[in-house]
Write an enzyme that holds these catalytic residues in place. Sequence first.
Site, mmCIF file in Angstrom:
data_model
loop_
_atom_site.group_PDB
_atom_site.id
_atom_site.type_symbol
_atom_site.label_atom_id
_atom_site.label_comp_id
_atom_site.label_asym_id
_atom_site.label_seq_id
_atom_site.Cartn_x
_atom_site.Cartn_y
_atom_site.Cartn_z
ATOM 1 N N GLY A 29 0.804 -1.217 0.000
ATOM 2 C CA GLY A 29 0.000 0.000 0.000
ATOM 3 C C GLY A 29 0.836 1.265 0.000
ATOM 4 N N LEU A 31 3.403 2.193 1.548
ATOM 5 C CA LEU A 31 4.858 2.094 1.674
ATOM 6 C C LEU A 31 5.537 1.805 0.340
ATOM 7 C CD1 LEU A 31 5.093 0.132 5.047
ATOM 8 C CD2 LEU A 31 6.085 2.384 4.616
ATOM 9 N N GLU A 102 2.629 1.685 11.469
ATOM 10 C CA GLU A 102 1.440 0.869 11.223
ATOM 11 C C GLU A 102 0.588 0.657 12.479
ATOM 12 O OE1 GLU A 102 0.630 0.454 8.365
ATOM 13 O OE2 GLU A 102 2.345 0.178 7.053
#
Length: 239
Positions: A29, A31, A102
Amino acid sequence: MRSVQTPVEQKLSNGGGGVEAATMVFVYGTLKRGFPNHPLLAASGSPLVGTASTATPASLVVGPYSVPFLLPRPSSSSGSHLVSGELYAVSPRALVDLDALEGTHLGVYERRKVTVVVEGGSGEVVEAEAYFAHTSYTEAMWLRCGGEAAEIGEYTMEHAAKDLDPQLQVALKGYLVARGVNSKLASSLHHHLVEKERWQYMNWLKTLEDMFSHHLVEKERWQYMNWLKTLEDMFSKDH
């Protein structure tokens, strides 16, 4: 006789502080290269092993505010797509930073094992780790997004911009085009701002938690903790 290292082992040895020290991390996603959170990976010096995809079908959905979630397999999902992403060799220090980004300590995402296939010439099968939506809300998230019909194989800039208000999107595009900014940047701005706001909120909650856990008596502390948990639950449902 000296054994020949695979391309993955070479990346680990050259960029991860040794095979044992580095962790293979599959990102799917924000990153990825070109997305707003990639600078964290780039700044850590984590080498890109290559593009990769999950070895078996997986459940990837786009949640509220266009945030992507790789889900531990929901009970009703057969997993309709191989999920594309990128594979990195991540040092222990960089892994700590990724965990913080995260929200693993807050139950937002959790790091889990995943088998991926490196694309290109090598085709290596690699055991890696990836950030999955926390199991506590997996089923609800999957249903809210639209179930199996909403699963995708790749998170793109188009997904990142889909929740932007139509009128605002037109106005923003016109503003950027007039200044020579390309469409990819225009698509990523909204997602970047939402991610920044979400993590400012999470950091604020963590600061409160640390402060109260040190200065309140035990009874009051647990009353606070219950209140904090309620706030986090409300935030998860609303966002």
